[in-house]
Design an enzyme around this catalytic site. Structure first.
Site, PDB file in Angstrom:
ATOM      1  N   LYS A   1       0.839  -1.216   0.000  1.00  0.00           N
ATOM      2  CA  LYS A   1       0.000   0.000   0.000  1.00  0.00           C
ATOM      3  C   LYS A   1       0.864   1.252   0.000  1.00  0.00           C
ATOM      4  O   LYS A   1       0.524   2.241  -0.647  1.00  0.00           O
ATOM      5  CB  LYS A   1      -0.959  -0.003   1.199  1.00  0.00           C
ATOM      6  CG  LYS A   1      -2.077  -1.018   1.026  1.00  0.00           C
ATOM      7  CD  LYS A   1      -3.225  -0.800   1.980  1.00  0.00           C
ATOM      8  CE  LYS A   1      -4.358  -1.757   1.613  1.00  0.00           C
ATOM      9  NZ  LYS A   1      -5.475  -1.731   2.533  1.00  0.00           N
TER      10      LYS A   1
ATOM     11  N   LYS B   1      -5.046  -9.745  -5.831  1.00  0.00           N
ATOM     12  CA  LYS B   1      -6.243 -10.146  -5.071  1.00  0.00           C
ATOM     13  C   LYS B   1      -7.345  -9.106  -5.281  1.00  0.00           C
ATOM     14  O   LYS B   1      -7.062  -7.924  -5.498  1.00  0.00           O
ATOM     15  CB  LYS B   1      -5.912 -10.312  -3.585  1.00  0.00           C
ATOM     16  CG  LYS B   1      -5.718  -9.019  -2.826  1.00  0.00           C
ATOM     17  CD  LYS B   1      -5.991  -9.188  -1.336  1.00  0.00           C
ATOM     18  CE  LYS B   1      -6.066  -7.794  -0.713  1.00  0.00           C
ATOM     19  NZ  LYS B   1      -6.665  -7.689   0.565  1.00  0.00           N
TER      20      LYS B   1
ATOM     21  N   LYS C   1     -10.855  -3.660  -2.559  1.00  0.00           N
ATOM     22  CA  LYS C   1     -11.656  -2.439  -2.720  1.00  0.00           C
ATOM     23  C   LYS C   1     -10.836  -1.330  -3.363  1.00  0.00           C
ATOM     24  O   LYS C   1     -11.293  -0.638  -4.257  1.00  0.00           O
ATOM     25  CB  LYS C   1     -12.141  -1.947  -1.360  1.00  0.00           C
ATOM     26  CG  LYS C   1     -13.020  -2.912  -0.621  1.00  0.00           C
ATOM     27  CD  LYS C   1     -13.491  -2.269   0.681  1.00  0.00           C
ATOM     28  CE  LYS C   1     -13.769  -3.293   1.742  1.00  0.00           C
ATOM     29  NZ  LYS C   1     -12.606  -3.551   2.619  1.00  0.00           N
TER      30      LYS C   1
END
Ligand code: AQP
Length: 331
Positions: free
Chosen positions: A111, A191, A194
């Site tokens: 991230k 994966k 969101k």
């Protein structure tokens, strides 16, 4: 009966990755254990966001979870920021968590590489997660595979705190994985997530789902309609295994291997299976949306129940650590 805790971020809509990897298991477990489930909004503010959006998404997440089958008679559902002890315990855990362990977390590295400026909250996310679980002294955590590394760190934090202050005060929480522990995104690259925009929301209409399924990546060997494929390498086949009955799954595999079907036919059958499971969830969500006071009541009662447990844990934690309690100071 062991206590279970798990959480989900209101960082977007509930998607089939969350649903198959975690939430379907949450529903099953509420009949067998004492279950506490949280919409973890403190976790969802580590990037930029609009306050109004967060409020709406938190509400929508509650509706989706209840529609998916969480039953407030059988489990506790609450919003994390309504129980301030989560952040209180997280601070305490920050003092026993090695920085190097946080920097090694795959999800942080992933991230952080996608954000322009990385805030400390993103790094410390697994510490708050450890606090979420251990505040309730939960021993089992139903999650998807992506959370296994974070749970390892939760165990390490529990061990370190116990060694210093509390012997076996905190249990070492173990993950509970489902057979569908990792659902890939429709792009087949990463994966389903969101924040990656590669999801199917559990409340999307059939038309919207079809618009995403139709171009979704399949086995690259199936270039022409007549090319046979290998179901095991195809994301659509894995979704069949999650949504279709065993006879259909077998038929799908045969049709793929023998080029009996093209990928479009295979996807049409998948859509039917998905509608069978998600259709009733969509109906329940519409009913809940029409009764906002009911959702508020569930969340309020859940937070009340959790605060009672959380206060008791913090009282013991503070006592063992030599920290001041309000009752002590005013005495
Ligand atoms: N693709 C997935 N396959 C299986 N399980 C998954 N989970 C998430 N994605 C998949 C599981 O869903 C639960 C809730 O996840 P979360 O929202 O708290 O955190 P996340 O893993 O960060 O979910 P997203 O969709 O990837 O959100 P963003 O993009 O905001 O980070 C967890 O148990 C997780 O394992």
């Amino acid at each position: 009966m062991s206590r279970i805790f798990s959480g989900i971020q209101p960082s977007g809509e509930l998607h089939i990755g969350n649903y198959l990897g975690a939430v379907r298991n949450w529903v099953r477990l509420q009949d067998q254990h004492e279950c506490i489930y949280s919409i973890v909004d403190y976790h969802a503010i580590t990037g930029t966001y609009e306050p109004e959006d967060l409020r709406r998404r938190t509400r929508e997440m509650a509706i989706s979870l209840l529609a998916a089958g969480l039953d407030p008679e059988k489990c506790t559902l609450f919003v994390q920021s309504m129980v301030p002890e989560h952040t209180e315990l997280a601070w305490i855990f920050n003092t026993v968590t090695p920085l190097g362990e946080l920097e090694r977390q795959t999800q942080f590295k992933d991230k952080a590489s996608r954000q322009e400026s990385v805030m400390a909250g993103l790094l410390n996310y697994p510490v708050l997660q450890a606090a979420d679980i251990l505040l309730y002294r939960a021993s089992l955590v139903p999650v998807g595979e992506d959370q296994v590394q974070h749970l390892e760190l939760s165990r390490e934090i529990a061990r370190r705190w116990n060694a210093r202050f509390g012997e076996d005060f905190f249990p070492e929480p173990q993950p509970l994985l489902t057979p569908t522990r990792r659902i890939m995104g429709l792009d087949g690259q990463a994966k389903m997530s969101k924040s990656m925009g590669n999801t199917i929301g559990i409340l999307e209409t059939d038309e919207a789902i079809w618009a995403k399924l139709r171009p979704a990546v399949t086995d690259p060997a199936r270039v022409r309609r007549t090319d046979p494929g290998t179901p095991e390498v195809c994301n659509i086949y894995h979704l069949h295994r999650a949504f279709s009955d065993p006879a259909t799954v077998e038929h799908v595999a045969t049709q793929c291997r023998t080029a009996g079907w093209g990928c479009i036919e295979c996807k049409q059958v998948l859509l039917e299976s998905m509608t069978r499971e998600l259709g009733p969830i969509r109906e329940r969500a519409a009913e809940l949306r029409a009764r906002p006071e009911l959702v508020s009541e569930v969340l309020y009662a859940g937070a009340e129940r959790c605060r009672a447990i959380a206060r008791e844990t913090m009282r013991e934690v503070k006592e063992r650590m030599g920290l001041a309690e309000l009752s002590e100071v005013t005495r």
